[in-house]
Motif scaffolding. Structure first.
Motif, PDB file in Angstrom:
ATOM      1  N   LEU A  23       0.866  -1.132  -0.109  1.00 64.36           N
ATOM      2  CA  LEU A  23      -0.120  -0.112  -0.047  1.00 64.36           C
ATOM      3  C   LEU A  23       0.905   1.116   0.004  1.00 64.36           C
ATOM      4  N   ASN A  24       0.305   2.198  -0.639  1.00 74.96           N
ATOM      5  CA  ASN A  24       1.078   3.551  -0.492  1.00 74.96           C
ATOM      6  C   ASN A  24      -0.079   4.233   0.373  1.00 74.96           C
ATOM      7  N   VAL A  25       0.294   5.579   0.853  1.00 75.55           N
ATOM      8  CA  VAL A  25      -0.642   6.221   1.881  1.00 75.55           C
ATOM      9  C   VAL A  25      -2.137   6.514   1.309  1.00 75.55           C
ATOM     10  N   TYR A  29      -5.611   5.234   2.728  1.00 73.29           N
ATOM     11  CA  TYR A  29      -6.798   6.105   3.046  1.00 73.29           C
ATOM     12  C   TYR A  29      -8.137   5.362   2.370  1.00 73.29           C
ATOM     13  N   ALA A  30      -7.942   5.048   1.204  1.00 72.39           N
ATOM     14  CA  ALA A  30      -9.049   4.288   0.404  1.00 72.39           C
ATOM     15  C   ALA A  30      -9.471   2.931   1.267  1.00 72.39           C
ATOM     16  N   VAL A  31      -8.641   2.174   1.793  1.00 67.36           N
ATOM     17  CA  VAL A  31      -8.875   1.005   2.572  1.00 67.36           C
ATOM     18  C   VAL A  31      -9.762   1.432   3.921  1.00 67.36           C
ATOM     19  N   SER A 142       0.059   0.834   6.765  1.00 69.31           N
ATOM     20  CA  SER A 142      -0.864  -0.209   7.700  1.00 69.31           C
ATOM     21  C   SER A 142      -1.643   0.465   8.618  1.00 69.31           C
ATOM     22  N   VAL A 143      -1.038   1.584   9.534  1.00 69.71           N
ATOM     23  CA  VAL A 143      -1.723   2.381  10.445  1.00 69.71           C
ATOM     24  C   VAL A 143      -2.853   3.134   9.923  1.00 69.71           C
ATOM     25  N   VAL A 144      -2.737   3.659   8.548  1.00 67.43           N
ATOM     26  CA  VAL A 144      -3.501   4.697   8.295  1.00 67.43           C
ATOM     27  C   VAL A 144      -4.985   3.450   7.776  1.00 67.43           C
ATOM     28  N   ALA A 145      -4.481   2.364   7.105  1.00 67.93           N
ATOM     29  CA  ALA A 145      -5.557   1.618   6.759  1.00 67.93           C
ATOM     30  C   ALA A 145      -6.462   1.312   7.972  1.00 67.93           C
TER      31      ALA A 145
END
Length: 248
Positions: A23-25, A29-31, A142-145
């Motif tokens: 994932l990129n950032v 955020y989409a996740v 990962s934490v953003v997701a």
């Protein structure tokens, strides 16, 4: 991916972080959005957002140059003076924060005076964070997701918005023992700057902060792990406090 993090949060079960490079950032955020949408379809309602990495030390630790944000729902609210059950979490921790109640819409690039005029009230708050990743280990995407580790929030009484909150003493105690002492100035130097950042970040996502939204400004100190039977209390200078109990 959204189903994976959502189910981990719903069942209180740990998962491995996503493989590096997956994932990129922007993807993350989409996740996050898709994961929270699953919650909304189950009947939860959006109530605002939380900010993360609001201290320079945390940004340096994570190797990032900007804050992150996550979404809050009504199911995350913990009644002030109420109780939580650790079985609903993986490895929860608690942080002292301030919360803002939005009175006028905010989005995009705004100034501190605009932010001040848009606030309806301010309150002492605690955020219960709970990364769903095994051993509380994760990278930025990962934490953003994982909805920026957001799991719960406890709000004290709302106070008038024109109070000077630049440098308020904050003390968090567990079972009557002082564990964290800090100042609201630790939140980006001034908590209102968190709202400036919040308006920009949601604006970049094509959203806005709406009247009635709650914004958690970010942690003023390090987080404390939660254990069964604990009583947690926050006192904030001039604002009062908030507390909750962990079931035994």
């Amino acid at each position: 991916m959204a189903e994976r993090v959502d189910e981990a949060a719903r069942q209180g079960q740990a998962i491995d972080q996503f493989a590096a490079g997956t994932l990129n950032v922007s993807d993350a955020y989409a996740v996050q959005a898709a994961s929270v949408e699953r919650r909304l379809r189950r009947g939860e309602a959006p109530i605002g957002i939380k900010l993360g990495f609001t201290s320079r030390a945390k940004m340096v630790q994570m190797g990032v140059e900007d804050l992150i944000w996550g979404r809050l729902t009504d199911a995350m609210l913990v009644e002030e003076g109420g109780q939580i059950d650790l079985d609903a979490y993986v490895h929860p921790r608690v942080e002292p924060e301030l919360a803002f109640l939005i009175e006028k819409p905010l989005t995009g690039l705004v100034t501190l005076p605009q932010v001040q005029a848009a606030i309806g009230a301010v309150a002492p708050a605690m955020e219960i964070i709970d990364s769903r990743y095994r051993d509380f280990k994760f990278d930025l995407p990962s934490v953003v997701a994982d909805n920026a580790s957001s799991s719960g929030l406890v709000l004290g009484a709302w106070r008038r918005a024109d109070l000077d909150i630049a440098n308020l003493g904050m003390v968090m105690s567990l079972d009557g023992e002082v564990r964290q002492v800090g100042s609201s100035a630790a939140i980006l130097g001034h908590p209102l700057r968190a709202l400036v950042a919040a308006a920009r970040l949601v604006g970049e996502a094509g959203l806005s902060l709406r009247p009635g939204d709650v914004v958690l400004a970010g942690a003023a100190t390090a987080a404390e792990p939660l254990r069964r039977g604990q009583h947690v209390e926050l006192r904030v200078q001039h604002l009062g406090g908030a507390e909750f109990q962990v079931a035994g």
